[in-house]
Design an enzyme around this catalytic site. Structure first.
Site, short mmCIF file in Angstrom:
data_model
loop_
_atom_site.label_atom_id
_atom_site.label_comp_id
_atom_site.label_asym_id
_atom_site.label_seq_id
_atom_site.Cartn_x
_atom_site.Cartn_y
_atom_site.Cartn_z
N TYR A 199 -10.04 34.03 -22.34
CA TYR A 199 -8.95 34.92 -21.90
C TYR A 199 -8.04 34.21 -20.92
O TYR A 199 -8.40 33.19 -20.32
CB TYR A 199 -9.50 36.22 -21.30
CG TYR A 199 -10.14 36.07 -19.93
CD1 TYR A 199 -9.39 36.23 -18.77
CD2 TYR A 199 -11.50 35.79 -19.80
CE1 TYR A 199 -9.98 36.11 -17.51
CE2 TYR A 199 -12.09 35.68 -18.55
CZ TYR A 199 -11.33 35.84 -17.41
OH TYR A 199 -11.90 35.72 -16.17
N CYS A 200 -6.84 34.78 -20.76
CA CYS A 200 -5.86 34.28 -19.79
C CYS A 200 -4.98 35.46 -19.39
O CYS A 200 -5.33 36.62 -19.65
CB CYS A 200 -5.04 33.13 -20.37
SG CYS A 200 -4.10 33.57 -21.84
N THR A 201 -3.86 35.21 -18.79
CA THR A 201 -3.02 36.28 -18.25
C THR A 201 -2.44 37.17 -19.35
O THR A 201 -2.61 38.38 -19.34
CB THR A 201 -1.86 35.70 -17.42
OG1 THR A 201 -2.40 34.85 -16.41
CG2 THR A 201 -1.05 36.81 -16.77
N VAL A 228 -5.26 39.56 -20.05
CA VAL A 228 -5.67 40.55 -19.05
C VAL A 228 -4.69 41.72 -19.00
O VAL A 228 -5.09 42.88 -18.85
CB VAL A 228 -5.77 39.89 -17.66
CG1 VAL A 228 -6.12 40.93 -16.59
CG2 VAL A 228 -6.80 38.77 -17.66
#
Length: 350
Positions: A199-201, A228
């Site tokens: 995952y990332c932003t 996210v």
């Protein structure tokens, strides 16, 4: 011929934005797709965005587009329609709407052509960026968090992970995305039987990272659709527990969106619980660091006594001291490995 770049000073543009009465909506989006001529596409999009009074940061490359923007609320649906109509590859594109938005995220439009929309350092001609892992929706993310065979990998930088992350997520100890990719492969070699969730932003980094893991022989790879931002939005809409702890760092003037009430970081000066990033007020520094209100008052928004003293000097003396000097007065690290040499808000593509 229309002007295809900004000619007004940053100070004037920021003052103009702050004086606006209409609310704005902060939006981020990306798309990996082939752009034959990024320069031509850039100029056409610049005119489209300017006509709708869109501010923000947009990168284009042969591999696609990456954008973080601010749109007047009354223009959001028009913007969506025109973006979808601009290229068939963009039709129906997911737009990540900010969770915690004061409408003051950007005040100028900057649109650049780059070699990549994310600096990945990949030069393997056999790498297929389209062979990505499976998407996970909010409910599936929560189920994976409870699965003992799943490992969550955070593909963001240290200063992002520091203020917020998923429960028990692994941090890849590197300063940039290009350094994280080989380290992620190395760290996971002993866990090829596990389910790997990345995952990332907003999704752009973890999508490419999932393809890189598959390219390196990992078969059970997932990534969170929309990152996210989209996870938290959907979890709230669906009444699900939000399992991301703390704040989601964002690459604009807000520097963060509050996801949960927990504060998991600490002031870099006194150690008090705090997750508010700021840039050192000393024009010769501008280090990104975490500072609590007490230390902000004590050090006048600076990262150290040295910077505090220097920022109080007359402008000419400050410039004289900065001339020819490397950033040797920086006390804290943006990352764990080296001193920050970037002024202002970090570049999300690094």
């Amino acid at each position: 011929m229309p002007v295809l770049h900004n000619r007004i000073s940053n100070d004037a543009l920021k003052a103009k934005m702050l004086a606006e009465s209409e609310p704005r909506t902060t939006i981020s989006f990306y798309k990996y797709f082939h752009i034959a001529d990024p320069k031509v596409t850039r100029d056409a999009l610049y005119q489209l965005f300017t006509a709708l009074n869109v501010f923000g940061r947009v990168y284009l490359a042969h591999e696609g587009i990456n954008a973080q923007i601010s749109v007047p609320a009354s223009n959001v649906e028009t913007f969506r329609a025109q973006l979808y109509a601009f290229d068939p590859a963009l039709e129906g594109l997911r737009l990540n709407i900010a969770l915690d938005d004061d409408g003051k995220s950007f005040w100028v439009l900057r649109m650049k052509v780059r070699d990549r929309i994310v600096a990945d350092g990949i030069d393997d001609p056999h790498f297929d960026a389209s062979n990505v892992g499976e998407y996970l929706q909010a409910a599936e993310v929560n189920a994976m968090l409870d699965d003992p065979d799943a490992l969550f990998i955070d593909m963001r930088n240290h200063y992002e992970y520091e203020v917020g992350h998923f429960e028990n997520a692994l941090e890849i100890p590197a300063d940039t995305f290009r350094e994280q990719l080989p380290k992620a492969v190395e760290m996971m070699q002993a866990h090829k039987d596990k389910k790997i969730v990345m995952y990332c932003t907003g999704g752009i980094r973890c999508e490419k990272a999932s393809a890189w893991m598959k390219h390196n022989g990992f078969n059970k790879v997932w990534h969170i659709e929309g990152g996210v931002i989209e996870y938290a939005r959907k979890a709230r809409e669906q009444g699900l527990p939000v399992r991301f702890i703390g704040k989601n760092f964002v690459f604009d003037e807000r520097m963060g969106e509050r996801i949960s009430d927990e504060i998991i970081a600490h002031c870099h000066q006194c150690g008090a619980p705090c997750d508010s990033h700021t840039n050192c007020k000393n024009d010769g520094c501008h280090l990104l660091f975490i500072q609590c209100p007490v230390c902000a008052e004590k050090y006048k928004g600076c990262c150290s006594e040295i910077c505090c003293e220097e920022s109080a000097l007359p402008p000419d003396e400050q410039r004289r001291r900065r001339a020819g000097r490397e950033n040797g007065n920086k006390i804290f690290n943006k990352s764990r490995g080296r001193l920050n040499t970037t002024l202002g808000i970090p570049d999300p593509t690094e």
